[in-house]
Design a protein around this motif. Structure first.
Motif, PDB file in Angstrom:
ATOM      1  N   LEU A  32       0.825  -1.211   0.000  1.00 13.03           N
ATOM      2  CA  LEU A  32       0.000   0.000   0.000  1.00 13.03           C
ATOM      3  C   LEU A  32       0.856   1.256   0.000  1.00 13.03           C
ATOM      4  CD1 LEU A  32      -3.013  -0.721   2.410  1.00 13.03           C
ATOM      5  CD2 LEU A  32      -2.793  -1.141  -0.037  1.00 13.03           C
ATOM      6  N   ARG A  33       1.913   1.253   0.783  1.00 12.04           N
ATOM      7  CA  ARG A  33       2.776   2.426   0.859  1.00 12.04           C
ATOM      8  C   ARG A  33       3.568   2.620  -0.433  1.00 12.04           C
ATOM      9  NH1 ARG A  33       2.581   4.702   5.678  1.00 12.04           N
ATOM     10  NH2 ARG A  33       4.522   5.867   5.468  1.00 12.04           N
ATOM     11  N   ALA A  34       3.871   1.531  -1.110  1.00  8.83           N
ATOM     12  CA  ALA A  34       4.597   1.640  -2.379  1.00  8.83           C
ATOM     13  C   ALA A  34       3.730   2.263  -3.464  1.00  8.83           C
ATOM     14  CB  ALA A  34       5.103   0.273  -2.822  1.00  8.83           C
ATOM     15  N   VAL A  35       2.478   1.818  -3.578  1.00  9.35           N
ATOM     16  CA  VAL A  35       1.627   2.319  -4.659  1.00  9.35           C
ATOM     17  C   VAL A  35       1.088   3.713  -4.366  1.00  9.35           C
ATOM     18  CG1 VAL A  35       0.999  -0.021  -5.355  1.00  9.35           C
ATOM     19  CG2 VAL A  35      -0.512   1.244  -3.807  1.00  9.35           C
ATOM     20  N   ASP A  40     -11.770  13.281  -1.579  1.00  8.15           N
ATOM     21  CA  ASP A  40     -12.482  12.918  -2.811  1.00  8.15           C
ATOM     22  C   ASP A  40     -11.623  12.039  -3.711  1.00  8.15           C
ATOM     23  OD1 ASP A  40     -14.674  12.852  -4.464  1.00  8.15           O
ATOM     24  OD2 ASP A  40     -14.220  14.746  -5.474  1.00  8.15           O
ATOM     25  N   PRO A  41     -11.157  10.892  -3.185  1.00  2.41           N
ATOM     26  CA  PRO A  41     -10.237  10.067  -3.968  1.00  2.41           C
ATOM     27  C   PRO A  41     -10.921   9.231  -5.039  1.00  2.41           C
ATOM     28  CG  PRO A  41     -10.739   8.976  -1.900  1.00  2.41           C
ATOM     29  CD  PRO A  41     -11.444  10.310  -1.863  1.00  2.41           C
ATOM     30  N   LYS A  42     -10.144   8.887  -6.058  1.00  2.00           N
ATOM     31  CA  LYS A  42     -10.571   7.867  -7.011  1.00  2.00           C
ATOM     32  C   LYS A  42     -10.240   6.484  -6.462  1.00  2.00           C
ATOM     33  CE  LYS A  42      -9.587  10.859 -10.976  1.00  2.00           C
ATOM     34  NZ  LYS A  42      -8.672  11.065 -12.144  1.00  2.00           N
ATOM     35  N   LEU A  43      -9.153   6.428  -5.673  1.00  3.28           N
ATOM     36  CA  LEU A  43      -8.697   5.177  -5.079  1.00  3.28           C
ATOM     37  C   LEU A  43      -8.369   5.421  -3.616  1.00  3.28           C
ATOM     38  CD1 LEU A  43      -7.681   2.237  -5.208  1.00  3.28           C
ATOM     39  CD2 LEU A  43      -5.482   3.125  -6.016  1.00  3.28           C
ATOM     40  N   LEU A  44      -9.033   4.674  -2.738  1.00  2.00           N
ATOM     41  CA  LEU A  44      -8.825   4.784  -1.297  1.00  2.00           C
ATOM     42  C   LEU A  44      -8.134   3.522  -0.808  1.00  2.00           C
ATOM     43  CD1 LEU A  44      -9.411   6.506   1.261  1.00  2.00           C
ATOM     44  CD2 LEU A  44     -11.560   5.240   1.491  1.00  2.00           C
ATOM     45  N   LEU A  45      -6.964   3.697  -0.206  1.00  2.00           N
ATOM     46  CA  LEU A  45      -6.184   2.589   0.339  1.00  2.00           C
ATOM     47  C   LEU A  45      -6.318   2.620   1.852  1.00  2.00           C
ATOM     48  CD1 LEU A  45      -2.954   3.298  -1.750  1.00  2.00           C
ATOM     49  CD2 LEU A  45      -4.825   1.751  -2.379  1.00  2.00           C
ATOM     50  N   ILE A  46      -6.746   1.507   2.449  1.00  2.00           N
ATOM     51  CA  ILE A  46      -7.001   1.468   3.893  1.00  2.00           C
ATOM     52  C   ILE A  46      -6.161   0.367   4.520  1.00  2.00           C
ATOM     53  CG2 ILE A  46      -8.748   1.308   5.696  1.00  2.00           C
ATOM     54  CD1 ILE A  46     -10.863   1.942   3.575  1.00  2.00           C
ATOM     55  N   VAL A  86     -11.477   0.779  -3.763  1.00  2.00           N
ATOM     56  CA  VAL A  86     -10.922   0.621  -2.423  1.00  2.00           C
ATOM     57  C   VAL A  86     -10.013  -0.603  -2.379  1.00  2.00           C
ATOM     58  CG1 VAL A  86     -11.426   0.294   0.033  1.00  2.00           C
ATOM     59  CG2 VAL A  86     -13.001   1.640  -1.386  1.00  2.00           C
ATOM     60  N   VAL A  87      -8.849  -0.433  -1.779  1.00  2.00           N
ATOM     61  CA  VAL A  87      -7.992  -1.572  -1.436  1.00  2.00           C
ATOM     62  C   VAL A  87      -7.881  -1.579   0.082  1.00  2.00           C
ATOM     63  CG1 VAL A  87      -5.737  -2.674  -1.665  1.00  2.00           C
ATOM     64  CG2 VAL A  87      -6.676  -1.360  -3.572  1.00  2.00           C
ATOM     65  N   VAL A  88      -8.237  -2.702   0.698  1.00  2.00           N
ATOM     66  CA  VAL A  88      -8.272  -2.767   2.150  1.00  2.00           C
ATOM     67  C   VAL A  88      -7.412  -3.912   2.662  1.00  2.00           C
ATOM     68  CG1 VAL A  88     -10.375  -4.185   2.189  1.00  2.00           C
ATOM     69  CG2 VAL A  88      -9.791  -2.802   4.182  1.00  2.00           C
ATOM     70  N   VAL A  89      -6.679  -3.615   3.727  1.00  2.00           N
ATOM     71  CA  VAL A  89      -5.930  -4.615   4.480  1.00  2.00           C
ATOM     72  C   VAL A  89      -6.552  -4.663   5.870  1.00  2.00           C
ATOM     73  CG1 VAL A  89      -3.719  -5.095   5.612  1.00  2.00           C
ATOM     74  CG2 VAL A  89      -3.764  -4.319   3.230  1.00  2.00           C
ATOM     75  N   ASP A  90      -6.859  -5.863   6.356  1.00  2.00           N
ATOM     76  CA  ASP A  90      -7.434  -5.941   7.695  1.00  2.00           C
ATOM     77  C   ASP A  90      -7.227  -7.318   8.291  1.00  2.00           C
ATOM     78  OD1 ASP A  90      -9.111  -4.247   9.601  1.00  2.00           O
ATOM     79  OD2 ASP A  90     -10.166  -6.156   9.634  1.00  2.00           O
ATOM     80  N   GLU A  91      -7.065  -7.331   9.636  1.00  2.00           N
ATOM     81  CA  GLU A  91      -6.867  -8.592  10.328  1.00  2.00           C
ATOM     82  C   GLU A  91      -8.163  -9.370  10.483  1.00  2.00           C
ATOM     83  OE1 GLU A  91      -5.240  -7.440  14.068  1.00  2.00           O
ATOM     84  OE2 GLU A  91      -7.067  -6.468  14.785  1.00  2.00           O
ATOM     85  N   SER A  92      -9.301  -8.693  10.298  1.00  2.00           N
ATOM     86  CA  SER A  92     -10.600  -9.357  10.370  1.00  2.00           C
ATOM     87  C   SER A  92     -10.921  -9.944   8.996  1.00  2.00           C
ATOM     88  CB  SER A  92     -11.685  -8.361  10.794  1.00  2.00           C
ATOM     89  OG  SER A  92     -12.942  -8.993  10.871  1.00  2.00           O
ATOM     90  N   ALA A  93     -10.298 -11.082   8.705  1.00  2.00           N
ATOM     91  CA  ALA A  93     -10.365 -11.648   7.353  1.00  2.00           C
ATOM     92  C   ALA A  93     -11.791 -12.006   6.942  1.00  2.00           C
ATOM     93  CB  ALA A  93      -9.467 -12.883   7.266  1.00  2.00           C
ATOM     94  N   GLY A  94     -12.618 -12.457   7.882  1.00  2.00           N
ATOM     95  CA  GLY A  94     -13.972 -12.871   7.540  1.00  2.00           C
ATOM     96  C   GLY A  94     -14.812 -11.739   6.990  1.00  2.00           C
ATOM     97  N   LEU A  95     -14.816 -10.585   7.672  1.00  2.00           N
ATOM     98  CA  LEU A  95     -15.606  -9.449   7.204  1.00  2.00           C
ATOM     99  C   LEU A  95     -15.020  -8.857   5.933  1.00  2.00           C
ATOM    100  CD1 LEU A  95     -16.526  -7.657  10.554  1.00  2.00           C
ATOM    101  CD2 LEU A  95     -18.093  -8.699   8.918  1.00  2.00           C
ATOM    102  N   ALA A  96     -13.685  -8.800   5.848  1.00  2.00           N
ATOM    103  CA  ALA A  96     -13.048  -8.286   4.642  1.00  2.00           C
ATOM    104  C   ALA A  96     -13.426  -9.147   3.446  1.00  2.00           C
ATOM    105  CB  ALA A  96     -11.534  -8.237   4.822  1.00  2.00           C
ATOM    106  N   LEU A  97     -13.499 -10.450   3.654  1.00  2.00           N
ATOM    107  CA  LEU A  97     -13.854 -11.372   2.577  1.00  2.00           C
ATOM    108  C   LEU A  97     -15.286 -11.131   2.107  1.00  2.00           C
ATOM    109  CD1 LEU A  97     -13.092 -13.837   0.849  1.00  2.00           C
ATOM    110  CD2 LEU A  97     -13.968 -15.278   2.698  1.00  2.00           C
ATOM    111  N   GLN A  98     -16.205 -10.928   3.041  1.00  2.00           N
ATOM    112  CA  GLN A  98     -17.598 -10.695   2.685  1.00  2.00           C
ATOM    113  C   GLN A  98     -17.775  -9.433   1.844  1.00  2.00           C
ATOM    114  OE1 GLN A  98     -20.141 -10.781   6.173  1.00  2.00           O
ATOM    115  NE2 GLN A  98     -18.976 -12.473   7.048  1.00  2.00           N
ATOM    116  N   MET A  99     -16.911  -8.450   2.077  1.00  2.00           N
ATOM    117  CA  MET A  99     -17.040  -7.154   1.421  1.00  2.00           C
ATOM    118  C   MET A  99     -16.324  -7.109   0.074  1.00  2.00           C
ATOM    119  SD  MET A  99     -15.481  -3.610   2.906  1.00  2.00           S
ATOM    120  CE  MET A  99     -13.864  -4.388   2.856  1.00  2.00           C
ATOM    121  N   ALA A 100     -15.274  -7.901  -0.086  1.00  2.00           N
ATOM    122  CA  ALA A 100     -14.386  -7.770  -1.240  1.00  2.00           C
ATOM    123  C   ALA A 100     -14.998  -8.319  -2.519  1.00  2.00           C
ATOM    124  CB  ALA A 100     -13.070  -8.477  -0.946  1.00  2.00           C
ATOM    125  N   ASP A 101     -14.613  -7.713  -3.638  1.00  2.00           N
ATOM    126  CA  ASP A 101     -14.931  -8.245  -4.956  1.00  2.00           C
ATOM    127  C   ASP A 101     -13.825  -9.176  -5.437  1.00  2.00           C
ATOM    128  OD1 ASP A 101     -17.364  -6.664  -5.474  1.00  2.00           O
ATOM    129  OD2 ASP A 101     -15.982  -4.967  -5.452  1.00  2.00           O
TER     130      ASP A 101
END
Length: 268
Positions: free
Chosen positions: A69-72, A181-187, A216-231
Motif C-alpha cells: 500500500l505504501r509503495a503504490v 475525494d479520492p478515485k482510489l482509497l487505500l485502507i 478501495v484496497v483494504v488490508v485488515d486482520e478481520s479476514a472474515g468481514l473483509a472477505l464478505q465485502m471484497a470483490d
C-alpha cells in the motif's frame, strides 16, 4: 454522487466468464520494493484495481501488505525505501515512485494503520484540513455523506480528536480519506485494535464508499468481514502473492485463516 447510489462501473463491465472488460483504474505489474537496509520487502507482485471495486489483501504479519500500500501511494519513499522493479500505472499514467503529494493530486488517498489524525486539533479542523483541493460544492456533498455514515462524529465536531475513542478515531481517519475525494482509497488495518462490535459498521462504510464509485484496497486482520465485502482478493506471504481470485474462490475461510496465520500453509 452520493454514497449509497448504485454505481456499477466495475460490476457491470464484466464478460460472461466473470472477467472485467473495462481497463483497471490501477495496474501494478511485477512490483519489487527494497527497504533502506537493502532487504527486499515485496517480490514481484502484480494486481489490478477496477473503478468501484473493493480489493482485499490478506496475509500474515510480514507478508508485505502494508509495504504494498505504501509503495503504490508513494509513502514508501519517506522511509528510505523505493520501488526497484516493476511499475504502478494509474488511469493510464506510469506513476512508479511518484511522491505522495503527486499521488494525492491524481486521486489516491492512504488511510494509514493506527489512526493517523491530529490529536490536538478538533474533529472539525481535522476534517477541514482535507478539503483544500476539493471544489466547494463537492465539499458539501462529501460532508453530508460523512455525517450520514458517521453521525457520532457530527455531535463531536468541537472535541479534540485525541479525546475520541479508538473506534471514533478510526471513523475520523476514514472520513479524512473520503474528504479528499479520492478515485482510489487505500485502507491499512481498518479495524486493528478495535472491539469487534465496531467492525461491521466500518466495513459497511467501506462498501458504501465503493458503491459511490471509489475504488478501495483494504488490508485488515478481520479476514472474515473483509472477505464478505471484497470483490477480488489477493493472499500474500513472504512478500509474494500466493493466491488470487474473486471472493468466491476464498469463501472457504479456512484457507484465508490458514494463510493469515502462516504463509507457508498458503503456499502449499
Amino acid at each position: 454522487m452520493m454514497i449509497g447510489q448504485s454505481v456499477q462501473n466495475h460490476r457491470d463491465e464484466v464478460s460472461e466468464r466473470g472477467e472485467p472488460t473495462a481497463p483497471p483504474l490501477m495496474h501494478v505489474e511485477d512490483l519489487r520494493v527494497r527497504y533502506r537496509n537493502g532487504a527486499i520487502g515485496v517480490h514481484g507482485i502484480s494486481f489490478d484495481v477496477f473503478p468501484g471495486s473493493v480489493v482485499a489483501l490478506f496475509g500474515p504479519n510480514g507478508a508485505g501488505k502494508t509495504t504494498t500500500l505504501r509503495a503504490v501511494s508513494g509513502f514508501v519513499r519517506s522511509e528510505g525505501s523505493r520501488v526497484v522493479n516493476g511499475e504502478v500505472v494509474l488511469a493510464g499514467h506510469n506513476v512508479t515512485n511518484s511522491p505522495p503529494h503527486k499521488m494525492a493530486r491524481r486521486g489516491v488517498s492512504l488511510v494509514s494503520e493506527r489512526r493517523k489524525i491530529f490529536p490536538n486539533m478538533t474533529v472539525h479542523d481535522n476534517l477541514r484540513a482535507m478539503k483544500t483541493r476539493v471544489p466547494k460544492r463537492r465539499q458539501i456533498e462529501l460532508t453530508e455523506q460523512i455525517d450520514d455514515m458517521f453521525p457520532t462524529l457530527l455531535s463531536r465536531r468541537q472535541l479534540a480528536a485525541g479525546r475520541l475513542s479508538g473506534g471514533q478515531q478510526q471513523m475520523l481517519a476514514l472520513a479524512r480519506g473520503i474528504l479528499s475525494d479520492p478515485k482510489l482509497l487505500l485502507i491499512d488495518e481498518l479495524t486493528m485494535g478495535l472491539h469487534h462490535s465496531l467492525h461491521e459498521s466500518l466495513f459497511d462504510a467501506v462498501r458504501r464508499i465503493s458503491n459511490a464509485g471509489t475504488a478501495v484496497v483494504v488490508v485488515d486482520e478481520s479476514a472474515g468481514l473483509a472477505l464478505q465485502m471484497a470483490d477480488y482478493c489477493y493472499l500474500m506471504a513472504n512478500g509474494r502473492v500466493v493466491q488470487s481470485g474473486p471472493r468466491s474462490l476464498f469463501e472457504d475461510q479456512a484457507m484465508v485463516a490458514g494463510g493469515y496465520v502462516d504463509g507457508r500453509e498458503a503456499e502449499q
